[in-house]
Enzyme design. Structure first.
Site, short mmCIF file in Angstrom:
data_model
loop_
_atom_site.label_atom_id
_atom_site.label_comp_id
_atom_site.label_asym_id
_atom_site.label_seq_id
_atom_site.Cartn_x
_atom_site.Cartn_y
_atom_site.Cartn_z
N HIS A 293 -53.82 -18.92 54.14
CA HIS A 293 -54.60 -18.03 55.11
C HIS A 293 -54.67 -19.16 56.38
O HIS A 293 -54.83 -20.13 56.12
CB HIS A 293 -55.92 -17.78 54.46
N GLU B 82 -64.88 -18.92 60.33
CA GLU B 82 -64.26 -19.28 59.13
C GLU B 82 -64.53 -20.80 58.72
O GLU B 82 -64.97 -21.08 57.48
CB GLU B 82 -62.78 -19.07 59.18
N LYS C 93 -53.80 -20.92 48.78
CA LYS C 93 -54.39 -19.75 48.15
C LYS C 93 -53.99 -19.89 46.64
O LYS C 93 -53.21 -20.92 46.32
CB LYS C 93 -53.76 -18.37 48.56
N ASN D 295 -49.83 -14.66 49.15
CA ASN D 295 -48.90 -15.20 50.33
C ASN D 295 -49.19 -16.53 50.60
O ASN D 295 -48.95 -16.87 51.72
CB ASN D 295 -48.96 -14.31 51.39
N TYR E 38 -63.87 -12.30 53.46
CA TYR E 38 -62.92 -11.26 54.12
C TYR E 38 -63.72 -10.07 54.40
O TYR E 38 -63.10 -8.87 54.38
CB TYR E 38 -61.79 -10.86 52.88
N THR F 267 -47.18 -12.58 57.92
CA THR F 267 -48.26 -12.37 56.78
C THR F 267 -47.45 -11.72 55.32
O THR F 267 -47.81 -12.49 54.32
CB THR F 267 -49.13 -11.14 57.01
P1 CMP Z 1 -54.81 -13.45 54.94
O1 CMP Z 1 -54.43 -13.98 56.14
O2 CMP Z 1 -55.60 -14.19 53.77
O3 CMP Z 1 -55.74 -12.04 55.29
C1 CMP Z 1 -55.94 -11.02 54.54
C2 CMP Z 1 -55.01 -10.94 53.55
O4 CMP Z 1 -55.02 -9.71 52.75
C3 CMP Z 1 -53.74 -11.18 54.12
O5 CMP Z 1 -53.69 -12.70 54.37
C4 CMP Z 1 -52.81 -10.88 52.77
O6 CMP Z 1 -52.65 -11.63 51.97
C5 CMP Z 1 -53.35 -9.45 52.43
N1 CMP Z 1 -52.87 -8.19 52.46
C6 CMP Z 1 -52.37 -7.50 51.30
N2 CMP Z 1 -51.90 -6.41 52.02
C7 CMP Z 1 -52.07 -6.43 53.59
C8 CMP Z 1 -51.73 -5.36 54.58
N3 CMP Z 1 -51.09 -4.42 54.03
N4 CMP Z 1 -51.87 -5.92 55.71
C9 CMP Z 1 -52.53 -7.24 55.85
N5 CMP Z 1 -52.81 -8.17 55.02
C10 CMP Z 1 -52.76 -7.76 53.59
#
Ligand code: CMP
Length: 142
Positions: free
Chosen positions: A116, A127, A10, A113, A50, A92
């Site tokens: 992904h 994906e 990311k 974070n 997304y 996550t």
């Molecule tokens: P990702 O695996 O990229 O998929 C969706 C992203 O939304 C997740 O990682 C997080 O970085 C972001 N995100 C932010 N808030 C939340 C939440 N409450 N629950 C899950 N994903 C979140």
């Protein structure tokens, strides 16, 4: 079984110069990079990718963040690749991620974070197809 999964480094991790460190974790765990490219996602691409999160309260922040700078997108291949990649990534929310996982070591917050990874074989297929043509997936020749 031999599987493929989809992964994104990311914008936060690209900005912090962690691409190589993250690729090293994949390779050390026995996952092979069979396709990769750097992209600066458009709003349309981020919203489409997304799409399943469209109704979530964090959707707009997620799209803003994912379009804030370049990302690396890659396809990882290996035994049990979907589960293995999720293990390497950690939880996550970096607050819940163990040290030694990518999120534990490189992520600053649940929004920023670092990586992904697909959560299941079906999402991996979707994906991968979102970002790569079949011809871009490189088979091993040696
Ligand atoms: P990702 O695996 O990229 O998929 C969706 C992203 O939304 C997740 O990682 C997080 O970085 C972001 N995100 C932010 N808030 C939340 C939440 N409450 N629950 C899950 N994903 C979140």
């Amino acid at each position: 079984a031999l599987e493929r999964t989809f992964s994104i480094v990311k914008p936060d991790a690209v900005a912090k110069n962690h691409i190589g460190a993250i690729y090293h974790r994949f390779e050390s765990a026995g996952l092979r990079i069979v396709a990769a490219k750097m992209l600066h996602l458009s709003r349309e691409q981020a919203e489409g990718f997304y799409g399943e999160h469209k109704e979530r309260p964090f959707f707009n922040a997620l799209v803003s963040f994912m379009t804030s700078g370049p990302v690396m997108v890659q396809v990882l291949e290996g035994e049990d690749a979907v589960r293995k990649n999720r293990e390497i990534m950690g939880a996550t929310n970096p607050k819940d991620a163990a040290a030694g996982t990518l999120r534990g070591d490189y992520a600053a917050s649940i929004d920023e974070n670092a990586v992904h990874g697909s959560d299941a074989a079906a999402s991996a297929a979707r994906e991968i197809a979102f970002f790569f043509t079949d011809a871009e997936l490189c088979a091993r020749t040696r």
